[in-house]
Design a protein around this motif. Sequence first.
Motif, PDB file in Angstrom:
ATOM      1  N   GLU A  27       0.827  -1.211   0.000  1.00  0.00           N
ATOM      2  CA  GLU A  27       0.000   0.000   0.000  1.00  0.00           C
ATOM      3  C   GLU A  27       0.861   1.260   0.000  1.00  0.00           C
ATOM      4  OE1 GLU A  27      -3.545   2.196   2.604  1.00  0.00           O
ATOM      5  OE2 GLU A  27      -2.832   0.190   3.170  1.00  0.00           O
ATOM      6  N   GLY A  28       1.904   1.262   0.814  1.00  0.00           N
ATOM      7  CA  GLY A  28       2.783   2.422   0.859  1.00  0.00           C
ATOM      8  C   GLY A  28       3.504   2.644  -0.459  1.00  0.00           C
ATOM      9  N   ALA A  29       3.923   1.543  -1.101  1.00  0.00           N
ATOM     10  CA  ALA A  29       4.610   1.655  -2.379  1.00  0.00           C
ATOM     11  C   ALA A  29       3.691   2.245  -3.439  1.00  0.00           C
ATOM     12  CB  ALA A  29       5.129   0.285  -2.820  1.00  0.00           C
ATOM     13  N   LEU A  30       2.445   1.795  -3.471  1.00  0.00           N
ATOM     14  CA  LEU A  30       1.494   2.315  -4.449  1.00  0.00           C
ATOM     15  C   LEU A  30       1.242   3.802  -4.214  1.00  0.00           C
ATOM     16  CD1 LEU A  30      -0.377   1.758  -6.835  1.00  0.00           C
ATOM     17  CD2 LEU A  30      -2.172   1.158  -5.194  1.00  0.00           C
ATOM     18  N   ASN A  31       1.108   4.199  -2.962  1.00  0.00           N
ATOM     19  CA  ASN A  31       0.910   5.619  -2.667  1.00  0.00           C
ATOM     20  C   ASN A  31       2.109   6.450  -3.115  1.00  0.00           C
ATOM     21  OD1 ASN A  31      -1.622   5.240  -1.578  1.00  0.00           O
ATOM     22  ND2 ASN A  31      -0.892   5.117   0.543  1.00  0.00           N
ATOM     23  N   CYS A  32       3.311   5.919  -2.903  1.00  0.00           N
ATOM     24  CA  CYS A  32       4.513   6.621  -3.368  1.00  0.00           C
ATOM     25  C   CYS A  32       4.498   6.789  -4.883  1.00  0.00           C
ATOM     26  CB  CYS A  32       5.773   5.854  -2.961  1.00  0.00           C
ATOM     27  SG  CYS A  32       6.197   5.956  -1.205  1.00  0.00           S
ATOM     28  N   ALA A  33       4.105   5.736  -5.579  1.00  0.00           N
ATOM     29  CA  ALA A  33       4.101   5.773  -7.038  1.00  0.00           C
ATOM     30  C   ALA A  33       3.049   6.732  -7.576  1.00  0.00           C
ATOM     31  CB  ALA A  33       3.864   4.369  -7.591  1.00  0.00           C
ATOM     32  N   LEU A  34       1.892   6.772  -6.922  1.00  0.00           N
ATOM     33  CA  LEU A  34       0.796   7.600  -7.419  1.00  0.00           C
ATOM     34  C   LEU A  34       0.956   9.069  -7.046  1.00  0.00           C
ATOM     35  CD1 LEU A  34      -2.233   5.256  -6.628  1.00  0.00           C
ATOM     36  CD2 LEU A  34      -1.245   5.722  -8.888  1.00  0.00           C
ATOM     37  N   SER A  35       1.465   9.331  -5.851  1.00  0.00           N
ATOM     38  CA  SER A  35       1.450  10.700  -5.336  1.00  0.00           C
ATOM     39  C   SER A  35       2.805  11.248  -4.950  1.00  0.00           C
ATOM     40  CB  SER A  35       0.528  10.777  -4.110  1.00  0.00           C
ATOM     41  OG  SER A  35      -0.786  10.389  -4.449  1.00  0.00           O
ATOM     42  N   GLY A  36       3.833  10.410  -4.936  1.00  0.00           N
ATOM     43  CA  GLY A  36       5.158  10.898  -4.580  1.00  0.00           C
ATOM     44  C   GLY A  36       5.766  11.680  -5.724  1.00  0.00           C
ATOM     45  N   GLY A  37       6.804  12.407  -5.431  1.00  0.00           N
ATOM     46  CA  GLY A  37       7.462  13.193  -6.469  1.00  0.00           C
ATOM     47  C   GLY A  37       8.836  12.688  -6.805  1.00  0.00           C
ATOM     48  N   ASP A  38       9.438  13.353  -7.790  1.00  0.00           N
ATOM     49  CA  ASP A  38      10.853  13.186  -8.122  1.00  0.00           C
ATOM     50  C   ASP A  38      11.225  11.877  -8.806  1.00  0.00           C
ATOM     51  OD1 ASP A  38      11.610  15.705  -7.183  1.00  0.00           O
ATOM     52  OD2 ASP A  38      11.731  14.969  -5.129  1.00  0.00           O
ATOM     53  N   ASP A  39      10.269  11.240  -9.483  1.00  0.00           N
ATOM     54  CA  ASP A  39      10.626  10.033 -10.236  1.00  0.00           C
ATOM     55  C   ASP A  39      11.448  10.374 -11.475  1.00  0.00           C
ATOM     56  OD1 ASP A  39       9.606   7.704  -8.901  1.00  0.00           O
ATOM     57  OD2 ASP A  39       7.593   8.395  -9.354  1.00  0.00           O
ATOM     58  N   TYR A  40      11.070  11.435 -12.186  1.00  0.00           N
ATOM     59  CA  TYR A  40      11.724  11.827 -13.430  1.00  0.00           C
ATOM     60  C   TYR A  40      11.755  10.682 -14.446  1.00  0.00           C
ATOM     61  CZ  TYR A  40      12.550  15.802 -10.589  1.00  0.00           C
ATOM     62  OH  TYR A  40      12.334  16.871  -9.761  1.00  0.00           O
ATOM     63  N   ARG A  41      10.677   9.882 -14.407  1.00  0.00           N
ATOM     64  CA  ARG A  41      10.376   8.963 -15.504  1.00  0.00           C
ATOM     65  C   ARG A  41       9.420   9.683 -16.449  1.00  0.00           C
ATOM     66  NH1 ARG A  41      13.600   4.288 -14.826  1.00  0.00           N
ATOM     67  NH2 ARG A  41      13.324   3.408 -12.765  1.00  0.00           N
ATOM     68  N   LEU A  42       9.350   9.244 -17.677  1.00  0.00           N
ATOM     69  CA  LEU A  42       8.415   9.850 -18.614  1.00  0.00           C
ATOM     70  C   LEU A  42       7.043   9.202 -18.484  1.00  0.00           C
ATOM     71  CD1 LEU A  42      10.499  10.313 -21.885  1.00  0.00           C
ATOM     72  CD2 LEU A  42      10.304  11.799 -19.882  1.00  0.00           C
ATOM     73  N   ALA A  43       6.003  10.023 -18.570  1.00  0.00           N
ATOM     74  CA  ALA A  43       4.629   9.555 -18.730  1.00  0.00           C
ATOM     75  C   ALA A  43       4.172  10.056 -20.090  1.00  0.00           C
ATOM     76  CB  ALA A  43       3.733  10.093 -17.623  1.00  0.00           C
ATOM     77  N   PHE A  44       3.508   9.196 -20.856  1.00  0.00           N
ATOM     78  CA  PHE A  44       3.169   9.593 -22.215  1.00  0.00           C
ATOM     79  C   PHE A  44       1.965   8.813 -22.731  1.00  0.00           C
ATOM     80  CE2 PHE A  44       6.542   6.492 -22.044  1.00  0.00           C
ATOM     81  CZ  PHE A  44       6.200   5.504 -22.957  1.00  0.00           C
ATOM     82  N   THR A  45       1.303   9.395 -23.705  1.00  0.00           N
ATOM     83  CA  THR A  45       0.180   8.722 -24.359  1.00  0.00           C
ATOM     84  C   THR A  45       0.650   8.235 -25.730  1.00  0.00           C
ATOM     85  OG1 THR A  45      -0.612  10.881 -25.168  1.00  0.00           O
ATOM     86  CG2 THR A  45      -1.578  10.014 -23.128  1.00  0.00           C
ATOM     87  N   LEU A  46       0.187   7.047 -26.090  1.00  0.00           N
ATOM     88  CA  LEU A  46       0.759   6.347 -27.235  1.00  0.00           C
ATOM     89  C   LEU A  46      -0.321   5.612 -28.013  1.00  0.00           C
ATOM     90  CD1 LEU A  46       3.665   5.508 -28.392  1.00  0.00           C
ATOM     91  CD2 LEU A  46       3.343   3.405 -27.067  1.00  0.00           C
ATOM     92  N   PRO A  47      -0.434   5.834 -29.305  1.00  0.00           N
ATOM     93  CA  PRO A  47      -1.328   4.999 -30.103  1.00  0.00           C
ATOM     94  C   PRO A  47      -0.927   3.531 -29.980  1.00  0.00           C
ATOM     95  CG  PRO A  47      -0.657   6.940 -31.355  1.00  0.00           C
ATOM     96  CD  PRO A  47       0.186   6.915 -30.108  1.00  0.00           C
ATOM     97  N   PRO A  48      -1.876   2.619 -29.830  1.00  0.00           N
ATOM     98  CA  PRO A  48      -1.544   1.206 -29.560  1.00  0.00           C
ATOM     99  C   PRO A  48      -0.613   0.575 -30.587  1.00  0.00           C
ATOM    100  CG  PRO A  48      -3.882   1.595 -29.185  1.00  0.00           C
ATOM    101  CD  PRO A  48      -3.338   2.860 -29.793  1.00  0.00           C
ATOM    102  N   GLU A  49      -0.677   1.032 -31.833  1.00  0.00           N
ATOM    103  CA  GLU A  49       0.130   0.383 -32.873  1.00  0.00           C
ATOM    104  C   GLU A  49       1.626   0.593 -32.689  1.00  0.00           C
ATOM    105  OE1 GLU A  49      -1.503   4.274 -34.764  1.00  0.00           O
ATOM    106  OE2 GLU A  49      -2.205   2.675 -33.408  1.00  0.00           O
ATOM    107  N   HIS A  50       2.045   1.534 -31.832  1.00  0.00           N
ATOM    108  CA  HIS A  50       3.469   1.787 -31.619  1.00  0.00           C
ATOM    109  C   HIS A  50       4.041   1.029 -30.419  1.00  0.00           C
ATOM    110  CE1 HIS A  50       3.507   4.768 -34.727  1.00  0.00           C
ATOM    111  NE2 HIS A  50       2.713   5.603 -34.073  1.00  0.00           N
ATOM    112  N   LEU A  51       3.197   0.398 -29.628  1.00  0.00           N
ATOM    113  CA  LEU A  51       3.663  -0.213 -28.387  1.00  0.00           C
ATOM    114  C   LEU A  51       4.686  -1.310 -28.634  1.00  0.00           C
ATOM    115  CD1 LEU A  51       3.472  -0.514 -25.317  1.00  0.00           C
ATOM    116  CD2 LEU A  51       1.569  -2.114 -25.682  1.00  0.00           C
ATOM    117  N   ALA A  52       4.370  -2.263 -29.486  1.00  0.00           N
ATOM    118  CA  ALA A  52       5.258  -3.407 -29.701  1.00  0.00           C
ATOM    119  C   ALA A  52       6.617  -2.971 -30.234  1.00  0.00           C
ATOM    120  CB  ALA A  52       4.603  -4.402 -30.656  1.00  0.00           C
TER     121      ALA A  52
END
Length: 322
Positions: free
Chosen positions: A251-276
Amino acid sequence: MGEFELIRHYFAAAACARGGEGIALGIGDDCALLTLPAEQQLAVSTDTLVEGVHFPRQADPYLLAQRALAVSASDLAAMGAQPVGFTLALTLPNAEADWLQAFARGLDEMAHYCDIRLIGGDTTRGPLSMTLTVFGQVPHQQALKRSGAQVGDLLCVGGELGDAAGALPLVLDPSLSVSEAGDALLGRYWSPKPQLQLGLALRGKATAALDISDGLLADCGHIARASGVALLIEQARVPLSADLLDVAGEEGALNCALSGGDDYRLAFTLPPEHLATLQEQGLPVYVVGRVEVGEGVTLLDTQGRCVQAPASGYQHFGNPRD
């Protein structure tokens, strides 16, 4: 030691201050000169870090320098820009040789990782703070922005989330006992790795992107608003590291991932055909949700039901972020 001697001794002589592609003139004149190839746009971002607000007092200067540059370079990754150069304006209470040597070494190592050159800056006396401006280049009309997400796109992230937030109690209280897993989290807090390769690979594929600095929920809210869409996040698909689970529990890990800061990973939206294609290249692309008609960000449980999200948005040391 005077300002110019300090610059020459600790920064101008560093490997990261040597010229490189796109730099016509670096440190040593009134301005740096950058040369952009035809059909390229200049991407520019500035970050200021202040002691006691963005980092704890008495922070290790070697680690602080790495973190400061990584945070700034991550903005280039989020735009799909190729790093070119950066400037550093450093305010110091005192010019201490040991501190400066460690800081310059950390800066040089992160600059090498990001393949970016120090091209200028300034030094002044005062409370410890630093302002970094990064410059990158991106082909005309290929920059990744927050405003292009389309209904039907996948919502993706560039790796495991929450590690930096999981490290925060250890950062704030160095007297705490640190396990092997905790030590790994501290490494990810102080030395995040900007996802520059992923950002370049997303050109022409991702419809919207940003780097996660304030937590997945808060930052996805920026994409939702800018794009005029709704983002649905499936909490069971949010990637969590074994180290974070060991330190914080599920539970704590999920809260960190959802609401914590400073990950500096990218979040992005992607058409499904590019995933593979992206995954076959070995790039860290994890699907965590989708884009739908509507507005805002909704968190879903394993049954597809809306669940109460933890409070979103990272807070700086001592002061809440606006």
